[in-house]
Each structure stands twice: as structure tokens, then as C-alpha cells.
Write a protein that holds these residues in place. Structure first.
Motif, mmCIF file in Angstrom:
data_model
loop_
_atom_site.group_PDB
_atom_site.id
_atom_site.type_symbol
_atom_site.label_atom_id
_atom_site.label_comp_id
_atom_site.label_asym_id
_atom_site.label_seq_id
_atom_site.Cartn_x
_atom_site.Cartn_y
_atom_site.Cartn_z
ATOM 1 N N GLY A 186 58.179 6.273 32.331
ATOM 2 C CA GLY A 186 57.669 4.930 32.054
ATOM 3 C C GLY A 186 58.602 4.109 31.184
ATOM 4 O O GLY A 186 58.910 2.954 31.502
ATOM 5 N N VAL A 187 59.074 4.705 30.087
ATOM 6 C CA VAL A 187 59.965 3.944 29.204
ATOM 7 C C VAL A 187 61.327 3.725 29.862
ATOM 8 O O VAL A 187 61.983 2.702 29.630
ATOM 9 N N SER A 188 61.764 4.672 30.693
ATOM 10 C CA SER A 188 63.051 4.508 31.379
ATOM 11 C C SER A 188 63.006 3.361 32.376
ATOM 12 O O SER A 188 63.974 2.607 32.523
ATOM 13 N N VAL A 189 61.874 3.219 33.051
ATOM 14 C CA VAL A 189 61.726 2.147 34.037
ATOM 15 C C VAL A 189 61.501 0.808 33.360
ATOM 16 O O VAL A 189 62.069 -0.222 33.760
ATOM 17 N N ALA A 190 60.672 0.786 32.321
ATOM 18 C CA ALA A 190 60.306 -0.478 31.688
ATOM 19 C C ALA A 190 61.410 -1.050 30.814
ATOM 20 O O ALA A 190 61.530 -2.273 30.677
ATOM 21 N N GLY A 191 62.234 -0.177 30.212
ATOM 22 C CA GLY A 191 63.265 -0.650 29.295
ATOM 23 C C GLY A 191 64.161 -1.734 29.851
ATOM 24 O O GLY A 191 64.324 -2.796 29.229
ATOM 25 N N PRO A 192 64.753 -1.545 31.042
ATOM 26 C CA PRO A 192 65.641 -2.577 31.584
ATOM 27 C C PRO A 192 64.928 -3.887 31.936
ATOM 28 O O PRO A 192 65.591 -4.904 32.139
ATOM 29 N N LEU A 193 63.594 -3.858 31.998
ATOM 30 C CA LEU A 193 62.844 -5.059 32.378
ATOM 31 C C LEU A 193 62.413 -5.886 31.169
ATOM 32 O O LEU A 193 61.928 -7.009 31.333
ATOM 33 N N LEU A 194 62.585 -5.338 29.959
ATOM 34 C CA LEU A 194 62.077 -6.012 28.766
ATOM 35 C C LEU A 194 62.701 -7.384 28.557
ATOM 36 O O LEU A 194 62.031 -8.325 28.129
ATOM 37 N N ASP A 195 63.993 -7.506 28.822
ATOM 38 C CA ASP A 195 64.668 -8.786 28.576
ATOM 39 C C ASP A 195 64.211 -9.869 29.550
ATOM 40 O O ASP A 195 64.103 -11.033 29.179
ATOM 41 N N ARG A 196 63.932 -9.481 30.800
ATOM 42 C CA ARG A 196 63.565 -10.470 31.822
ATOM 43 C C ARG A 196 62.074 -10.782 31.826
ATOM 44 O O ARG A 196 61.672 -11.907 32.106
ATOM 45 N N PHE A 197 61.241 -9.787 31.529
ATOM 46 C CA PHE A 197 59.792 -9.983 31.628
ATOM 47 C C PHE A 197 59.101 -9.449 30.371
ATOM 48 O O PHE A 197 58.353 -8.470 30.438
ATOM 49 N N PRO A 198 59.331 -10.066 29.209
ATOM 50 C CA PRO A 198 58.780 -9.513 27.960
ATOM 51 C C PRO A 198 57.256 -9.465 27.931
ATOM 52 O O PRO A 198 56.678 -8.499 27.423
ATOM 53 N N ARG A 199 56.575 -10.480 28.480
ATOM 54 C CA ARG A 199 55.109 -10.475 28.465
ATOM 55 C C ARG A 199 54.557 -9.478 29.483
ATOM 56 O O ARG A 199 53.621 -8.731 29.199
ATOM 57 N N ALA A 200 55.128 -9.449 30.682
ATOM 58 C CA ALA A 200 54.621 -8.562 31.734
ATOM 59 C C ALA A 200 54.821 -7.095 31.368
ATOM 60 O O ALA A 200 53.966 -6.248 31.667
ATOM 61 N N THR A 201 55.937 -6.774 30.696
ATOM 62 C CA THR A 201 56.187 -5.384 30.348
ATOM 63 C C THR A 201 55.268 -4.910 29.227
ATOM 64 O O THR A 201 55.249 -3.712 28.910
ATOM 65 N N LEU A 202 54.479 -5.811 28.645
ATOM 66 C CA LEU A 202 53.422 -5.415 27.723
ATOM 67 C C LEU A 202 52.068 -5.383 28.434
ATOM 68 O O LEU A 202 51.317 -4.414 28.319
ATOM 69 N N ALA A 203 51.768 -6.436 29.200
ATOM 70 C CA ALA A 203 50.452 -6.531 29.842
ATOM 71 C C ALA A 203 50.239 -5.442 30.891
ATOM 72 O O ALA A 203 49.152 -4.849 30.969
ATOM 73 N N VAL A 204 51.252 -5.147 31.691
ATOM 74 C CA VAL A 204 51.084 -4.167 32.782
ATOM 75 C C VAL A 204 50.802 -2.763 32.239
ATOM 76 O O VAL A 204 49.860 -2.099 32.704
ATOM 77 N N PRO A 205 51.559 -2.248 31.251
ATOM 78 C CA PRO A 205 51.224 -0.918 30.733
ATOM 79 C C PRO A 205 49.847 -0.858 30.062
ATOM 80 O O PRO A 205 49.161 0.164 30.165
ATOM 81 N N VAL A 206 49.440 -1.923 29.368
ATOM 82 C CA VAL A 206 48.104 -1.913 28.758
ATOM 83 C C VAL A 206 47.033 -1.834 29.845
ATOM 84 O O VAL A 206 46.056 -1.084 29.729
ATOM 85 N N ALA A 207 47.212 -2.596 30.917
ATOM 86 C CA ALA A 207 46.265 -2.548 32.033
ATOM 87 C C ALA A 207 46.251 -1.148 32.666
ATOM 88 O O ALA A 207 45.184 -0.616 33.012
ATOM 89 N N ALA A 208 47.422 -0.543 32.826
ATOM 90 C CA ALA A 208 47.496 0.804 33.397
ATOM 91 C C ALA A 208 46.810 1.819 32.497
ATOM 92 O O ALA A 208 46.116 2.729 32.977
ATOM 93 N N GLN A 209 46.981 1.662 31.193
ATOM 94 C CA GLN A 209 46.315 2.570 30.257
ATOM 95 C C GLN A 209 44.809 2.448 30.361
ATOM 96 O O GLN A 209 44.084 3.457 30.365
ATOM 97 N N ALA A 210 44.316 1.219 30.437
ATOM 98 C CA ALA A 210 42.874 1.005 30.572
ATOM 99 C C ALA A 210 42.354 1.653 31.852
ATOM 100 O O ALA A 210 41.305 2.327 31.855
ATOM 101 N N ALA A 211 43.074 1.474 32.951
ATOM 102 C CA ALA A 211 42.656 2.058 34.227
ATOM 103 C C ALA A 211 42.627 3.584 34.141
ATOM 104 O O ALA A 211 41.704 4.226 34.664
ATOM 105 N N ALA A 212 43.627 4.175 33.498
ATOM 106 C CA ALA A 212 43.685 5.630 33.387
ATOM 107 C C ALA A 212 42.528 6.171 32.551
ATOM 108 O O ALA A 212 41.862 7.144 32.940
ATOM 109 N N LEU A 213 42.267 5.557 31.397
ATOM 110 C CA LEU A 213 41.194 6.036 30.526
ATOM 111 C C LEU A 213 39.824 5.881 31.179
ATOM 112 O O LEU A 213 38.982 6.788 31.137
#
Length: 404
Positions: A260-287
Motif C-alpha cells: 500500500g505505501v509503495s503504491v501510494a507514495g509516488p501518487l502523493l505529489d499529484r493527488f494529495p487529497r485522494a491519497t488520503l481519502a481513498v485509504p480511509v474509505a478502504a479502511q472503513a470498508a475493511a473494518l
């Protein structure tokens, strides 16, 4: 400061040393979890006393992060980092002594926690300051990979080594790794005043947006650990996994986190808001998916891996956003975010423990999922009215860069 930037090989070596240091700190923090029984027997203390070595560590980081970051804000970073790594090495070697008592071990853990609290606050600005501002996210991503490797490689390897040659041996190895990092940092990190780096201040300072970041961190981490702290109970009592299968599932959790961090890291500069919202949504779905009590072992493993793939990127994204919107010095912002993270771990573990005898493991995951849904809603709070703090008063004005 572009003309003063050191050669590429030197910057790469410093970042590699910081990644290894993050790996060493995180492994040191969590190693007692894998060595619980061995340390309990060797020290002749109850299992709960060994557990205190982990919970006390996290609480120390949560409490001291912001004060120590503020107190050391003018100390040159090369000197500060070498001092912190020296403390880590000495504390690990103290833990490895044949004559170590529980009291000395606890003291060494508290010293290490103090060092780690400050390390996480200054590591990001130091590494980011070596590169152009537009590469900030990728650098933060690399540092997060180093920390995540502790779960996938460090703790399992330390547990294996401890089982074969005694629980003290892994601490001796970790002390050697800390010493290696110290040498690289001492030799290769340029000497400069902390405030001279472009990474010393937020790129788009925004006090209200920073408060949103802290709230997202606290809620999401509390939600994650309300359930995950008791995942072993869930796997055996709800899903029906054999006890000797739990380790494999946790390894899958750690591997997914590293991915997860390996994939998301390169995207942080281009999509700073999405790279926060998407993992939070995924965490909610998993729990929430786990709280539904899935009986399929395949489905449960997939959901646990989804949880692993989201928890690491959430913290990485909030660290990156803290660097961007820090209303003052970035090390203070990162320290505050780290404190929120560690407070969330402790609060989640306590909340889950209180819920477990009342609603069971499924209920703990449900509450964790609902807290994460609340965290998902936090970034939608209106921030446009926030008064920008960049010099000049423009909404996304240039970052303050001191004398750089």
C-alpha cells in the motif's frame, strides 16, 4: 538552496540511512510483541508486564512528541539525528545485556521512545529538504516503506532470531543497525540551520486544514486499532482459524501494508487529497466488512489485507499533508500528527478492550469501522474560510523558507 544541494549519491545515501533508521525504530518498538513469552520467562515477569513495554512506549511517544520537537527546533539536524541514533543504539545494546533487569529494560524502552518521538518529527523535513519541493511526496513514500518493512520483515525476523538464540540477540542486532545509520548521517548529511531548508515551513500554511488532518489521523487510527488490536481473537473465535494460522494472516496484513505505501507514495505529489481519502474509505470498508462476521476464510484474509493496505498509506498521507499545510515549523506539525497517531493506537486498544467482553470482536470491528467513517467525513469539512498563513496572505501563496 538549489546550488547548495549535495550530489545525488550523497542524498540517496542519506535517505537510505533514514529508511533503515525508521525500520530500526519501528522494529524496536514492536519486537516485544513477537518475543512476549520468551521475555516473560527470561525476565521472570508476567506477560502483562512485557505488554507494558509496548503500550508504555507508544504512550511516551504520544506525550513527548510535540514538546521535544519544539525544544530542539534550533538544533542542527545532523547533530540532532546522530544523537538520537546514538541513544537508540545504546538503548538496544542495554536491552541485550545478560544482566538486564526488567526495570533497566523499561528505562531503555522509554529512552528509545523519547528518541523515536523526535526522530519522526525531524526525519521528514530533513529528507524532503534534500530534494526539490515537487518531490516531497515521493520522499515521504520512501521513508514510509522503511517503516513498513518493520512489520513485514523486522518483527518476524527478530522473533525468529530470538527463538533460536535468545530474546536479547535481536536487540543487539538492532543496536548495530542504529550505529550504521549514525555513521552515514554523521558523514554525509550536510550541516545547515533547520530554518534554512525549504521543508522547514508548510508549502501552503493553513491552520484549519491542519486541524482537519490531525482529526483524520486520530479518528482513523483509533478506529483501526479498536478492531485490529484484537484481530487474533476475531480470527480464532469468529472465523474459526486455527491458532497457528494467525501468524500467516498477520504476515499477509504486513505485506499488504508494504504494498500500500509503495503504491501510494509516488501518487502523493499529484493527488494529495485522494491519497488520503481513498485509504480511509478502504479502511472503513475493511473494518465494516469484518464486523459483518464473514465466515469465508478467503474473504476474511482479503479484508484483513485491505485493512493492512490502507492503515499505512493513511498515516503517510497525513504526514505529507502536514508538511504541506503546517501553520508553523514542519517538525512541530509532524510531531503533532505523530502524537495523534500514537494516541489513537492507545485509545483504540483501550476502547476495543472495553468493548470485547460486551459486544465481542465483531462489535469492536463495527465500532472501529464507524469511527473510520467519521474520519472519512472529516476532510469534507469546509476549509475555504480558513485564513491562509503564507506570507503575503494569498490562499496558496509561496511557502515561508526562512533565509533559503
Amino acid at each position: 538552496m538549489g546550488s547548495a544541494r549535495p550530489p545525488a549519491w550523497r542524498r540517496a545515501a542519506v535517505v537510505a540511512a533514514l529508511m533503515l533508521a525508521a525500520f530500526t525504530f519501528n522494529t524496536t518498538e514492536n519486537l516485544p510483541v513477537g518475543l512476549l513469552s520468551l521475555m516473560s520467562a527470561g525476565l521472570r515477569v508476567p506477560l502483562a508486564a512485557v505488554g507494558v513495554l509496548v503500550t508504555g512506549y507508544g504512550l511516551t511517544v504520544a506525550v513527548v512528541s510535540l514538546p521535544v520537537a519544539h525544544a530542539t527546533r534550533s538544533v542542527p539536524r545532523r547533530r540532532l539525528l546522530t544523537g538520537l541514533l546514538g541513544l537508540l543504539a545504546l538503548a538496544c545494546w542495554a536491552a541485550a545485556l545478560d544482566t538486564v533487569s526488567y526495570g533497566l529494560l523499561l528505562a531503555s524502552r522509554l529512552v528509545t521512545a523519547l528518541a523515536q518521538a523526535l526522530f519522526w518529527a525531524v526525519m521528514g523535513p530533513v529528507a524532503v529538504g534534500l530534494f526539490p519541493p515537487e518531490r516531497r511526496g515521493r520522499v515521504i513514500g520512501l521513508l514510509s516503506v522503511g517503516g513498513s518493512l518493520a512489520t513485514v520483515l523486522g518483527v518476524p525476523a527478530g522473533t525468529w532470531l530470538g527463538g533460536h538464540v535468545g530474546w536479547r540477540a535481536p536487540f543487539a542486532v538492532l543496536g548495530a543497525l542504529a550505529a550504521l545509520c549514525l555513521v552515514v548521517i554523521a558523514v554525509l548529511l550536510p550541516t545547515s540551520r533547520p530554518q534554512d531548508s525549504h521543508a522547514a515551513y508548510g508549502a501552503a500554511p493553513d491552520r484549519r486544514r491542519f486541524a482537519v488532518v490531525l482529526a483524520t489521523t486520530a479518528l482513523s487510527v483509533t478506529g483501526a486499532f479498536t478492531g485490529f488490536t484484537y484481530v487474533a481473537v476475531f480470527l480464532t473465535d469468529v472465523t474459526g482459524f486455527a491458532a497457528d494460522s494467525v501468524g500467516a494472516v498477520l504476515l499477509a496484513f504486513g505485506a499488504a501494508g508494504l504494498t500500500g505505501v509503495s503504491v501510494a507514495g509516488p501518487l502523493l505529489d499529484r493527488f494529495p487529497r485522494a491519497t488520503l481519502a481513498v485509504p480511509v474509505a478502504a479502511q472503513a470498508a475493511a473494518l465494516l466488512g469484518l464486523s459483518a462476521g464473514a465466515r469465508s476464510e478467503v474473504a476474511v484474509v482479503a479484508l484483513v489485507m485491505l485493512l493492512g493496505a490502507s492503515v499505512g498509506p493513511v498515516f503517510m498521507a497525513t504526514q505529507n499533508e502536514s508538511l504541506r499545510v503546517a501553520p508553523g515549523r514542519t517538525e512541530s506539525a509532524l510531531a503533532a500528527n505523530s502524537a495523534a497517531f500514537n494516541a489513537g493506537v492507545a485509545a483504540g486498544a483501550l476502547l476495543g478492550g472495553a468493548l470485547l467482553p460486551v459486544v465481542g470482536a465483531r462489535g469492536a470491528f463495527l465500532v472501529g469501522g464507524l469511527l473510520t467513517v467519521a474520519a472519512l467525513a472529516v476532510p469534507t469539512w469546509p476549509v475555504s474560510a480558513a485564513a491562509p498563513l503564507a506570507e503575503g496572505g494569498h490562499g496558496h501563496g509561496r511557502a515561508r523558507t526562512g533565509t533559503a
